[in-house]
Design a protein around this motif. Sequence first.
Motif, PDB file in Angstrom:
ATOM      1  N   ASP A 174      -3.035  -6.030   5.427  1.00  0.00           N
ATOM      2  CA  ASP A 174      -1.688  -6.499   4.798  1.00  0.00           C
ATOM      3  C   ASP A 174      -1.198  -5.954   3.331  1.00  0.00           C
ATOM      4  O   ASP A 174      -0.382  -6.282   2.748  1.00  0.00           O
ATOM      5  CB  ASP A 174      -1.534  -8.070   4.631  1.00  0.00           C
ATOM      6  N   ARG A 175      -1.646  -4.513   3.403  1.00  0.00           N
ATOM      7  CA  ARG A 175      -1.462  -3.821   2.200  1.00  0.00           C
ATOM      8  C   ARG A 175      -0.320  -2.854   2.593  1.00  0.00           C
ATOM      9  O   ARG A 175      -0.397  -2.316   3.773  1.00  0.00           O
ATOM     10  CB  ARG A 175      -2.663  -2.825   1.816  1.00  0.00           C
ATOM     11  N   ILE A 176       0.628  -2.546   2.038  1.00  0.00           N
ATOM     12  CA  ILE A 176       1.929  -1.746   2.194  1.00  0.00           C
ATOM     13  C   ILE A 176       1.415  -0.399   2.355  1.00  0.00           C
ATOM     14  O   ILE A 176       0.792   0.237   1.485  1.00  0.00           O
ATOM     15  CB  ILE A 176       3.058  -2.005   1.080  1.00  0.00           C
ATOM     16  N   THR A 177       1.696   0.364   3.568  1.00  0.00           N
ATOM     17  CA  THR A 177       1.347   1.789   3.665  1.00  0.00           C
ATOM     18  C   THR A 177       2.779   2.671   3.556  1.00  0.00           C
ATOM     19  O   THR A 177       2.669   3.752   3.213  1.00  0.00           O
ATOM     20  CB  THR A 177       0.821   1.720   4.986  1.00  0.00           C
ATOM     21  N   ALA A 178       3.798   2.048   3.802  1.00  0.00           N
ATOM     22  CA  ALA A 178       5.281   2.786   3.618  1.00  0.00           C
ATOM     23  C   ALA A 178       6.417   1.794   3.691  1.00  0.00           C
ATOM     24  O   ALA A 178       6.225   0.787   4.122  1.00  0.00           O
ATOM     25  CB  ALA A 178       5.208   3.536   4.971  1.00  0.00           C
ATOM     26  N   ILE A 179       7.285   2.133   3.003  1.00  0.00           N
ATOM     27  CA  ILE A 179       8.659   1.254   2.889  1.00  0.00           C
ATOM     28  C   ILE A 179       9.655   2.346   3.235  1.00  0.00           C
ATOM     29  O   ILE A 179       9.836   3.394   2.571  1.00  0.00           O
ATOM     30  CB  ILE A 179       8.738   0.752   1.214  1.00  0.00           C
ATOM     31  N   ASP A 180      10.575   2.008   4.259  1.00  0.00           N
ATOM     32  CA  ASP A 180      11.654   3.008   4.428  1.00  0.00           C
ATOM     33  C   ASP A 180      12.809   1.996   5.067  1.00  0.00           C
ATOM     34  O   ASP A 180      12.506   0.875   5.317  1.00  0.00           O
ATOM     35  CB  ASP A 180      10.978   4.040   5.488  1.00  0.00           C
TER      36      ASP A 180
END
Length: 106
Positions: free
Chosen positions: A98-104
């Motif tokens: 549940d770690r953020i790998t990308a935000i788009d």
Amino acid sequence: MPSKALSALVAALLLAGCAGGSTTPDPAPAPPPPGLAAGNDCDTSALQARVGQRFTAALGETLQAESGAATLRVLHPGTVATLDYRRDRLNVRLDDRDRITAIDCG
């Protein structure tokens, strides 16, 4: 004679089915999604520092508000997602912890 009468009856029924051909009007086009109607384009330029953080529902709400997006889509590994592009949708991609790998946007 009965086969000729049967053939004539079948032909008459087929023609009768075509004769009443009423057309239905084209439906009105669907309205745009709420975010598009309101002009809520997504912008992730200020969110990239959050990559690597642990995702929570509260963080998701904050990211959505900061991006200006109308909708939020959280994508876990293996999640099936549509390929349609929506400029009012924020995508937050997570790893298996549940770690953020990308935000788009899209």
